[in-house]
Design a protein around this motif. Structure first.
Motif, PDB file in Angstrom:
ATOM      1  N   TRP A 455      25.415  82.716  39.627  1.00 18.80           N
ATOM      2  CA  TRP A 455      26.147  83.236  40.785  1.00 18.80           C
ATOM      3  C   TRP A 455      27.646  83.275  40.511  1.00 18.80           C
ATOM      4  N   PHE A 456      28.157  82.229  39.896  1.00 16.83           N
ATOM      5  CA  PHE A 456      29.589  82.178  39.595  1.00 16.83           C
ATOM      6  C   PHE A 456      29.953  83.180  38.502  1.00 16.83           C
ATOM      7  N   ASP A 457      29.048  83.395  37.562  1.00 18.34           N
ATOM      8  CA  ASP A 457      29.289  84.410  36.536  1.00 18.34           C
ATOM      9  C   ASP A 457      29.368  85.794  37.160  1.00 18.34           C
ATOM     10  N   LEU A 458      28.476  86.069  38.093  1.00 19.94           N
ATOM     11  CA  LEU A 458      28.492  87.360  38.785  1.00 19.94           C
ATOM     12  C   LEU A 458      29.839  87.582  39.470  1.00 19.94           C
ATOM     13  N   ILE A 459      30.327  86.563  40.147  1.00 18.44           N
ATOM     14  CA  ILE A 459      31.595  86.693  40.859  1.00 18.44           C
ATOM     15  C   ILE A 459      32.737  86.931  39.872  1.00 18.44           C
ATOM     16  N   ARG A 460      32.790  86.169  38.786  1.00 17.48           N
ATOM     17  CA  ARG A 460      33.856  86.358  37.814  1.00 17.48           C
ATOM     18  C   ARG A 460      33.796  87.737  37.155  1.00 17.48           C
ATOM     19  N   SER A 461      32.624  88.314  37.071  1.00 20.91           N
ATOM     20  CA  SER A 461      32.491  89.628  36.431  1.00 20.91           C
ATOM     21  C   SER A 461      33.225  90.718  37.189  1.00 20.91           C
ATOM     22  N   GLY A 462      33.476  90.482  38.481  1.00 22.62           N
ATOM     23  CA  GLY A 462      34.094  91.509  39.320  1.00 22.62           C
ATOM     24  C   GLY A 462      33.116  92.519  39.868  1.00 22.62           C
ATOM     25  N   ASN A 463      31.846  92.391  39.479  1.00 20.74           N
ATOM     26  CA  ASN A 463      30.828  93.373  39.873  1.00 20.74           C
ATOM     27  C   ASN A 463      29.678  92.743  40.649  1.00 20.74           C
ATOM     28  N   ALA A 464      29.925  91.609  41.286  1.00 22.44           N
ATOM     29  CA  ALA A 464      28.851  90.875  41.942  1.00 22.44           C
ATOM     30  C   ALA A 464      28.126  91.718  42.987  1.00 22.44           C
ATOM     31  N   VAL A 465      28.864  92.395  43.842  1.00 20.18           N
ATOM     32  CA  VAL A 465      28.233  93.159  44.932  1.00 20.18           C
ATOM     33  C   VAL A 465      27.451  94.339  44.374  1.00 20.18           C
ATOM     34  N   THR A 466      28.036  95.059  43.441  1.00 18.51           N
ATOM     35  CA  THR A 466      27.355  96.208  42.836  1.00 18.51           C
ATOM     36  C   THR A 466      26.075  95.777  42.133  1.00 18.51           C
ATOM     37  N   ILE A 467      26.155  94.712  41.341  1.00 21.22           N
ATOM     38  CA  ILE A 467      24.985  94.239  40.604  1.00 21.22           C
ATOM     39  C   ILE A 467      23.904  93.748  41.548  1.00 21.22           C
ATOM     40  N   MET A 468      24.281  92.993  42.571  1.00 22.64           N
ATOM     41  CA  MET A 468      23.282  92.435  43.474  1.00 22.64           C
ATOM     42  C   MET A 468      22.623  93.511  44.324  1.00 22.64           C
ATOM     43  N   ASN A 469      23.353  94.525  44.724  1.00 24.77           N
ATOM     44  CA  ASN A 469      22.721  95.610  45.491  1.00 24.77           C
ATOM     45  C   ASN A 469      21.784  96.433  44.616  1.00 24.77           C
ATOM     46  N   ASP A 476      13.308  94.413  45.445  1.00 29.39           N
ATOM     47  CA  ASP A 476      12.809  94.128  46.797  1.00 29.39           C
ATOM     48  C   ASP A 476      12.115  95.359  47.380  1.00 29.39           C
ATOM     49  N   THR A 477      10.900  95.604  46.953  1.00 28.87           N
ATOM     50  CA  THR A 477      10.174  96.793  47.426  1.00 28.87           C
ATOM     51  C   THR A 477       9.781  96.674  48.888  1.00 28.87           C
ATOM     52  N   GLY A 478       9.749  95.453  49.434  1.00 35.12           N
ATOM     53  CA  GLY A 478       9.379  95.262  50.832  1.00 35.12           C
ATOM     54  C   GLY A 478      10.539  95.348  51.800  1.00 35.12           C
ATOM     55  N   GLY A 479      11.757  95.484  51.294  1.00 31.76           N
ATOM     56  CA  GLY A 479      12.918  95.632  52.161  1.00 31.76           C
ATOM     57  C   GLY A 479      13.292  94.392  52.946  1.00 31.76           C
ATOM     58  N   LYS A 480      13.052  93.200  52.394  1.00 31.64           N
ATOM     59  CA  LYS A 480      13.375  91.967  53.113  1.00 31.64           C
ATOM     60  C   LYS A 480      14.821  91.530  52.916  1.00 31.64           C
ATOM     61  N   ILE A 481      15.445  91.934  51.830  1.00 29.46           N
ATOM     62  CA  ILE A 481      16.796  91.473  51.507  1.00 29.46           C
ATOM     63  C   ILE A 481      17.822  92.422  52.095  1.00 29.46           C
ATOM     64  N   ARG A 482      18.800  91.870  52.786  1.00 30.99           N
ATOM     65  CA  ARG A 482      19.798  92.710  53.430  1.00 30.99           C
ATOM     66  C   ARG A 482      20.794  93.235  52.395  1.00 30.99           C
ATOM     67  N   THR A 483      21.439  94.332  52.743  1.00 31.89           N
ATOM     68  CA  THR A 483      22.475  94.891  51.879  1.00 31.89           C
ATOM     69  C   THR A 483      23.608  93.877  51.730  1.00 31.89           C
ATOM     70  N   ILE A 484      24.066  93.706  50.510  1.00 31.99           N
ATOM     71  CA  ILE A 484      25.072  92.684  50.212  1.00 31.99           C
ATOM     72  C   ILE A 484      26.459  93.298  50.295  1.00 31.99           C
ATOM     73  N   ASP A 485      27.381  92.596  50.948  1.00 28.71           N
ATOM     74  CA  ASP A 485      28.776  93.031  50.970  1.00 28.71           C
ATOM     75  C   ASP A 485      29.659  91.892  50.486  1.00 28.71           C
ATOM     76  N   ASN A 486      30.944  92.145  50.423  1.00 36.15           N
ATOM     77  CA  ASN A 486      31.877  91.145  49.865  1.00 36.15           C
ATOM     78  C   ASN A 486      31.837  89.818  50.615  1.00 36.15           C
ATOM     79  N   ASN A 487      31.612  89.865  51.921  1.00 33.74           N
ATOM     80  CA  ASN A 487      31.607  88.634  52.704  1.00 33.74           C
ATOM     81  C   ASN A 487      30.503  87.676  52.267  1.00 33.74           C
TER      82      ASN A 487
END
Length: 512
Positions: A455-469, A476-487
């Motif tokens: 998680w910390f590596d993702l944040i340092r990469s600068g691309n955490a939100v893009t990668i996680m979305n 997540d084919t079932g649509g259970k995970i909400r769209t991720i934003d900076n917050n």
């Protein structure tokens, strides 16, 4: 230092904030009071050990190792931790906005502040009585340094999870703390850096086996290097620990001091890194030790967090409580070459249970890096004698490579050599030259899975939100995970803290 938890006196165990009424579950030393306890060097040693205990082993079921596996690994793209039941970790992995009462979130906040309270108290008692108690000024200076390191460690942990938090650098009454709001992260960083810079000169470069687990000079330098790296990371427009500063050179300097110390070595066998305990393991920079017991439960339980009951049964360890798996994401599994021994050692992709409740064959992939049946005691699922490496030498080298790619020192040839060294140990072909930051983070992902860094590596990469979305859409084919934003790069302040003194704290944006 083993997992022994100390009690100074009942009135010393409370956090000292208006919202905290939970007492720590600890083993009594005596019926002493605060006034008569700090009377001998042994008393101070026990007080120091109590700070370690709460900072590293937490205040209840979970410790630091459990925390990073739940709040970092489970939050990341390494796992798809969905379930048909209601589990606290599902809200973490699915980015629910209603997790301010989540068990893991509350633990991170409470345990860190309990440890900070104890560190503040110890520092004050040393200042008050230290000259009379310690005949050797080196012992006094060392204890101050360890307390300041632990306070910095806890505050850094807090701001990485929550962003702005109350800054409490002395013992206070509940009435006093009820008036302290959330401090800017820059102010908390001032305390963190001041504590670490003051601690480093007085910390020992190394310890003997009996004192393994106490922080060394180079453990503190490793943390300070990571502090500078985190401060240099992109801000994402939120009030988090990332300040967008260009301090990669400062980070590189601290990490390079570890390398040039000559006290550590790159392990030639990947599996041996996780099977070799104590000072014999030259990868250990900052480690939380646990003791396997034959009489009582004084070991660890963090390896159960990402486990799965059928896998435990397949290695003759039943009733671990890991009834539901947190499956490894398909995209992560597909990153590995077929012969990558990191995958072979650390991930179970097929296993069989011969008899009993879970009899059958399984192909659900789960992490097994830290699961070693030979280091399982008799005290139940919390009695594993497996140490947890907060930071290891390979991590230091790869963080140096990251600093280099940001212009902090070293050369591209150094980066390529480090990554190729890591890949060669894994049994896969060396990568071509001119390694990029995305390639470095991909290699880190394969090297450090289930160690709580992703998680910390993702944040340092600068691309955490893009990668996680992108991960969410792919997995997540079932649509259970909400769209991720900076917050969502921060966790919510625990609800009990928000409600304790209405209006004192405001919740992090994006949370209910």
């Amino acid at each position: 230092m083993k997992k022994y938890i100390y009690l100074l006196a009942a009135n010393l165990l409370l956090l000292g904030t208006a919202s905290c009424t939970e007492e720590l579950t600890q083993v009594p030393l005596s019926q002493g009071t605060e006034e008569n306890f700090y009377a001998t060097p042994g008393d101070f040693n026990q007080a120091r050990n109590a700070v370690y205990s709460v900072a590293f082993h937490g205040t209840g079921t979970y410790g630091y190792a459990n925390r990073v596996l739940n709040l970092s690994e489970t939050r990341s793209d390494n796992l798809l931790a969905l379930t048909t039941a209601s589990r606290d970790w599902e809200g973490i992995n699915s980015f629910y906005t209603s997790i301010s009462s989540n068990t893991y979130v509350k633990e991170a906040y409470l345990s860190n502040y309990n440890a900070i309270y104890k560190a503040n108290q110890l520092l004050e008692k040393i200042a008050l009585k230290g000259n009379d108690i310690f005949t050797n000024p080196v012992d006094k200076a060392s204890m101050v340094a360890e307390a300041r390191f632990l306070r910095a460690f806890c505050y850094f942990d807090l701001i990485r999870w929550f962003g702005k938090v109350p800054l409490i650098d002395r013992t206070m009454t509940a009435q006093e703390t009820s008036k302290i709001g959330r401090s800017p992260v820059v102010d908390i960083y001032k305390l963190i850096i001041a504590d670490l810079e003051a601690a480093i000169p007085d910390l020992s470069p190394s310890y003997d086996a009996a004192n393994f687990g106490r922080v060394t000079k180079y453990g503190a330098k490793g943390l300070l290097g990571l502090v500078y790296m985190t401060r240099s990371s992109p801000t994402y427009g939120i009030d988090g620990a990332m300040l967008g500063l260009n301090e990669w050179d400062k980070a590189y300097q601290q990490l390079n001091d570890i390398k040039t110390s000559g006290l550590y070595a790159f392990g030639t066998d990947y599996a041996a890194i996780f099977k070799t305990e104590g000072i014999a393991n030259k990868e250990n920079i900052l480690t939380i030790p646990y003791t396997q017991s034959v009489a009582s439960s004084i070991g660890g339980n963090f390896m159960v967090e990402l486990g799965y009951e059928p896998y435990f049964a397949s290695v003759n360890l039943s009733a671990q409580g890991a009834l539901e798996a947190r499956p490894i994401s398909t995209g992560f599994l597909n990153m590995f070459a077929a012969n990558d021994n990191r995958k072979t050692f650390g991930i179970a992709t097929s296993y069989t249970v011969a008899t009993g409740t879970y009899k059958g064959s399984y192909t659900l992939p789960v992490f097994k890096k830290y699961i070693d049946p030979t280091r399982y005691g008799t005290g139940g699922r919390e009695d594993w004698g497996v140490d947890f490496m907060v930071m290891r030498y390979t991590d230091v080298l790869m963080m140096m490579a990251e600093c280099t790619l940001h212009g902090g020192g070293g050369s591209q040839a150094d980066v390529d050599a480090i990554v190729n060294q890591v890949r060669t140990r894994a049994g896969v072909p060396a990568t071509a030259a001119n390694i990029t930051l995305p390639q470095l983070f991909d290699e880190r992902r394969k090297e450090f899975f289930s160690e709580g860094t992703r998680w910390f590596d993702l944040i340092r990469s600068g691309n955490a939100v893009t990668i996680m979305n992108a991960w969410r859409i792919a997995e997540d084919t079932g649509g259970k995970i909400r769209t991720i934003d900076n917050n969502m790069l921060l966790y919510p302040i625990p609800l009990q803290e928000i409600l304790a003194v209405p209006g004192l704290y405001t919740q992090n944006l994006g949370y209910d």
